[in-house]
Design an enzyme around this catalytic site. Sequence first.
Site, PDB file in Angstrom:
ATOM      1  N   GLU A 169       3.421  -0.144  -0.193  1.00  0.00           N
ATOM      2  CA  GLU A 169       3.276   1.386  -0.297  1.00  0.00           C
ATOM      3  C   GLU A 169       2.287   0.799   1.216  1.00  0.00           C
ATOM      4  O   GLU A 169       2.056   2.417   1.696  1.00  0.00           O
ATOM      5  CB  GLU A 169       1.680   0.844  -0.942  1.00  0.00           C
ATOM      6  CG  GLU A 169       1.859   0.801  -2.312  1.00  0.00           C
ATOM      7  CD  GLU A 169       1.822  -0.471  -3.389  1.00  0.00           C
ATOM      8  OE1 GLU A 169       2.828  -1.754  -2.546  1.00  0.00           O
ATOM      9  OE2 GLU A 169       2.060  -0.405  -4.614  1.00  0.00           O
ATOM     10  N   GLU A 188       4.554  -3.883  -9.348  1.00  0.00           N
ATOM     11  CA  GLU A 188       3.530  -4.353 -10.327  1.00  0.00           C
ATOM     12  C   GLU A 188       3.376  -4.217 -11.704  1.00  0.00           C
ATOM     13  O   GLU A 188       2.985  -5.161 -13.282  1.00  0.00           O
ATOM     14  CB  GLU A 188       2.347  -3.484  -9.772  1.00  0.00           C
ATOM     15  CG  GLU A 188       1.697  -3.342  -8.036  1.00  0.00           C
ATOM     16  CD  GLU A 188       1.201  -2.365  -7.549  1.00  0.00           C
ATOM     17  OE1 GLU A 188       1.582  -0.960  -7.817  1.00  0.00           O
ATOM     18  OE2 GLU A 188      -0.042  -2.490  -7.356  1.00  0.00           O
ATOM     19  N   ALA A 237       5.699   3.635  -7.738  1.00  0.00           N
ATOM     20  CA  ALA A 237       5.222   5.242  -8.024  1.00  0.00           C
ATOM     21  C   ALA A 237       6.062   6.528  -7.554  1.00  0.00           C
ATOM     22  O   ALA A 237       6.589   6.133  -6.371  1.00  0.00           O
ATOM     23  CB  ALA A 237       3.681   5.279  -7.652  1.00  0.00           C
ATOM     24  N   GLY A 291       4.352   0.503  -7.237  1.00  0.00           N
ATOM     25  CA  GLY A 291       4.125   0.143  -8.706  1.00  0.00           C
ATOM     26  C   GLY A 291       4.643  -0.644  -9.952  1.00  0.00           C
ATOM     27  O   GLY A 291       4.957  -0.918 -10.923  1.00  0.00           O
TER      28      GLY A 291
END
Length: 258
Positions: free
Chosen positions: A132, A112, A65, A109
């Site tokens: 993260e 993911e 992200a 992300g």
Amino acid sequence: MAYQNLIVEIEDYTCLIRLNRPDALNALNSALMAELAAAVTAADRNDKVRCIVITGSEKAFAAGADVKEMATKGFADVFFDNLFGPEAEAIARCRKPVIAAVAGYCLGGGCELAMICDFILAADTAKFGQPEINLGISAGMGGTQRLTRCVGKSKSMDMHLTGRFMDAVEAERAGLVSRVFPAKSLLEEAMKIAAKITEKSTITAMIVKEAVNRAQETTLAEGLLFERRMFHAAFATEDQKEGMAAFLEKRTPQFRDR
Ligand code: HXC
């Protein structure tokens, strides 16, 4: 639709979606995620699409992200925004097969997102990670759940707690990745695999996807019953008649998605 952060092409029943933020290693910002959810939803509804391939660049599938976009947000911002929750759900709801073709960084992300896809093909340059924890957050788009179901608790904990990266060989050994290719041939191989899928009955492919996904969601008894009923339902299709007739007549089946 014109996309700012994606390149989308449809050819021979495969929709190829390239994440396209090269300056930020394809970091997932709100604009990219909204476009990706829209592109996958549109492809799912398009009769000219039977399989979707999501890829990035040689350097990065996606480095996570967008930290620049997230850095100043507070709890209420991400809580009310439900950061990437609806977009991730929209991609996961896609009923047609979705392949992730991953080269380079596939982090946070990005990892993911790849795990939301139905299976992952990796270049030998791929690096997977859930780093993260280094930013003072946990994974937030399925990493703690999907990676754990995929590679087991021990390796998932290791990845999430240390933030280390896994190379393609380890990822394949762990079951995160289905196949590994030399980086230069990844996309060509991914498109060949997609083409194989587009030759099948899309109804059957969608039934298969739904049944395999049940294995992640339910008890063995419920999953087996679901599979059995889907198996029975396939006998209501013309494609089942065609598939079996073609086998017996020693010819290639012509599926019509009926
Ligand atoms: C924003 C990013 C970025 C990211 C890289 N960039 N990753 N920008 N968000 N996640 C930008 C850098 O700021 C830089 O821009 C450019 O991309 C190139 O990156 P470099 O760091 O210079 O490249 P390199 O030295 O090769 O290192 C590559 C890297 C590193 C190891 C991948 O960039 C990195 O660690 N990135 C962050 C990875 C990460 O922590 N991901 C998890 C994010 S949290 P400039 O303008 O400076 O040149 C997450 C939560 C998901 O994903 C939950 C969602 C709900």
